[in-house]
Structures are given as C-alpha cells and as structure tokens.
Enzyme design. Structure first.
Site, PDB file in Angstrom:
ATOM      1  N   CYS A 120      -1.366   0.697   7.414  1.00 14.20           N
ATOM      2  CA  CYS A 120      -2.805   0.410   7.571  1.00 14.20           C
ATOM      3  C   CYS A 120      -3.240  -0.825   6.780  1.00 14.20           C
ATOM      4  O   CYS A 120      -3.545  -1.869   7.360  1.00 14.20           O
ATOM      5  CB  CYS A 120      -3.641   1.610   7.132  1.00 14.20           C
ATOM      6  N   ARG A 121      -3.301  -0.709   5.443  1.00 17.75           N
ATOM      7  CA  ARG A 121      -3.922  -1.767   4.634  1.00 17.75           C
ATOM      8  C   ARG A 121      -3.025  -2.973   4.410  1.00 17.75           C
ATOM      9  O   ARG A 121      -3.449  -4.113   4.612  1.00 17.75           O
ATOM     10  CB  ARG A 121      -4.358  -1.194   3.274  1.00 17.75           C
ATOM     11  N   SER A 122      -1.790  -2.753   3.955  1.00 15.88           N
ATOM     12  CA  SER A 122      -0.964  -3.932   3.614  1.00 15.88           C
ATOM     13  C   SER A 122      -0.525  -4.730   4.844  1.00 15.88           C
ATOM     14  O   SER A 122      -0.436  -5.959   4.746  1.00 15.88           O
ATOM     15  CB  SER A 122       0.218  -3.561   2.708  1.00 15.88           C
ATOM     16  N   ASP A 165      -7.982   3.876   1.061  1.00 19.22           N
ATOM     17  CA  ASP A 165      -7.068   4.286   2.130  1.00 19.22           C
ATOM     18  C   ASP A 165      -7.888   4.755   3.333  1.00 19.22           C
ATOM     19  O   ASP A 165      -8.602   5.749   3.248  1.00 19.22           O
ATOM     20  CB  ASP A 165      -6.206   5.427   1.593  1.00 19.22           C
ATOM     21  N   ASN A 179       2.327   1.407   4.336  1.00 15.03           N
ATOM     22  CA  ASN A 179       2.659   0.129   4.998  1.00 15.03           C
ATOM     23  C   ASN A 179       2.388   0.181   6.509  1.00 15.03           C
ATOM     24  O   ASN A 179       3.083  -0.474   7.292  1.00 15.03           O
ATOM     25  CB  ASN A 179       4.109  -0.299   4.722  1.00 15.03           C
ATOM     26  N   CYS A 181       0.867  -1.185   0.000  1.00 15.83           N
ATOM     27  CA  CYS A 181       0.000   0.000   0.000  1.00 15.83           C
ATOM     28  C   CYS A 181       0.903   1.233   0.000  1.00 15.83           C
ATOM     29  O   CYS A 181       2.084   1.148  -0.371  1.00 15.83           O
ATOM     30  CB  CYS A 181      -0.975  -0.015   1.171  1.00 15.83           C
TER      31      CYS A 181
HETATM   32  P1  4NP Z   1      -1.740   2.789   4.160  1.00 19.88           P
HETATM   33  O1  4NP Z   1      -2.338   4.148   4.747  1.00 19.88           O
HETATM   34  O2  4NP Z   1      -1.218   3.108   2.774  1.00 19.88           O
HETATM   35  O3  4NP Z   1      -2.914   1.870   4.100  1.00 19.88           O
HETATM   36  O4  4NP Z   1      -0.663   2.342   5.116  1.00 19.88           O
HETATM   37  C1  4NP Z   1      -1.586   5.321   4.845  1.00 19.88           C
HETATM   38  C2  4NP Z   1      -0.784   5.532   5.945  1.00 19.88           C
HETATM   39  C3  4NP Z   1      -0.056   6.709   6.063  1.00 19.88           C
HETATM   40  C4  4NP Z   1      -0.138   7.655   5.050  1.00 19.88           C
HETATM   41  C5  4NP Z   1      -0.915   7.428   3.933  1.00 19.88           C
HETATM   42  C6  4NP Z   1      -1.643   6.256   3.828  1.00 19.88           C
HETATM   43  N1  4NP Z   1       0.588   8.881   5.168  1.00 19.88           N
HETATM   44  O5  4NP Z   1       0.459   9.729   4.275  1.00 19.88           O
HETATM   45  O6  4NP Z   1       1.340   9.058   6.143  1.00 19.88           O
END
Ligand code: 4NP
Length: 166
Positions: free
Chosen positions: A22-24, A135, A20, A17
């Site tokens: 939340c989702r992955s 997201d 790294n 994602c």
């Molecule tokens: P992820 O979510 O891609 O599912 O881990 C996010 C976590 C942090 C950020 C963006 C998306 N960020 O911009 O810090």
C-alpha cells in the site's frame, strides 16, 4: 531490483512499510515520477520493501494503484519484497512510513550492521501532522487519498533535500 554498483555521485532511497503493497509502493512510484520529471532518473536509485513477508511477490494494492493513476503516477512493474540484511549496506536512505516500521528497521540494523540513514518519510513533510503515514489497508478508499497527499508532499520535499547534494 537493480543491484549494480552505484556511481559515486548517485543517491539511493528505499521506502519501507509493513506489507509493501500500500504505502511504500505508492511512495516509490510518486518519488520516481518526481525524480524522472526533474531529469534525475540516472542519479537516484529507488525501490521499496516491507518489514513483513505476507505479500512477497504481490503487485501493489489496487487502491494504491488507483489513487496513483488518478494523479498520473504508474505503479506498474512493482512487486512486494521483504527488507533484507543487505539493504542496510546497499541503500543510502531507508525511509519508513510509520514509527513501528522505523523501530523494526532500527532493530534489524542493530543486528545486521550497515550505514544506511533511517528516517521517517513525514520528517520531510512541511505539514507533518503526527509524523506518520497511517496504514490504510483496513480502511476505505478515502484513506488512500489522504495517504497520497502526505506521500506526495513529503516526496517533493525529500527530493529537494536530496537534489541539493545529488
Ligand atoms: P502497507 O499496508 O504496510 O502500507 O503495505 C499493509 C498491507 C498488508 C498488511 C498490513 C499493512 N497485512 O497485514 O497483510
């Protein structure tokens, strides 16, 4: 990450994602839980990574850990890392959460080479919606419940697909 050589009958799956956190990590934990429950833990190697580097070294977001724990899935021991050029050579499948991740991965693979197969996780979802795992980072916890359901359905189907050939 364990980077030892794979036996020829082993399959490797990297979930990706943006951050790294939340989702992955959730997909990694859910998929590992299903793989181990199916007795395939020694046949399928699993990790996750982010296309961005803001959270390198961080544990998964508490909201991902909470929704995972509510379903009996542990994300303990995970820490965020960024996608690396070698990933395109050392993983069989690289599984993106959304189309933006997939576009970033496609550009990186064009630059660095490697035979990894790039796919969207929801390509495997029997109820694929718009084809993306959204997201949830800036939303409320309800977003994480919805993400869990998508990830869980998709991981079950991905494992079925891989187990056919693993
Ligand atoms: P992820 O979510 O891609 O599912 O881990 C996010 C976590 C942090 C950020 C963006 C998306 N960020 O911009 O810090």
């Amino acid at each position: 990450m364990d980077s030892s050589p794979l036996p020829p009958d082993t399959v490797s799956v990297l979930f990706v994602c943006l951050g790294n956190i939340c989702r992955s990590p959730l997909a990694e934990g859910v998929f590992r839980h299903r793989v181990e429950s199916a007795g395939l833990g020694d046949r399928i190697r699993i990790d996750s990574a982010g296309t961005g580097g803001w959270h390198v070294g961080d544990p998964p977001d508490p909201r991902s850990r909470d929704v995972a724990a509510a379903h009996g899935v542990s994300l303990d021991g995970q820490s965020a890392r960024r996608v690396a050029p070698d990933d395109f050579r050392t993983w069989d499948w690289i599984v993106a959460m959304d189309r933006s991740n997939l576009e970033d991965l496609t550009r990186l693979q064009e630059r660095h080479g490697g035979d990894a197969t790039l796919v969207l996780l929801r390509d495997f979802d029997p109820d694929p919606g718009d084809g993306e795992v959204p997201d949830p980072y800036y939303g409320g916890p309800g977003g994480f419940d919805r993400v869990f359901e998508m990830v869980d359905r998709s991981c079950a189907a991905l494992l079925e697909r891989i187990a056919e050939g693993a």
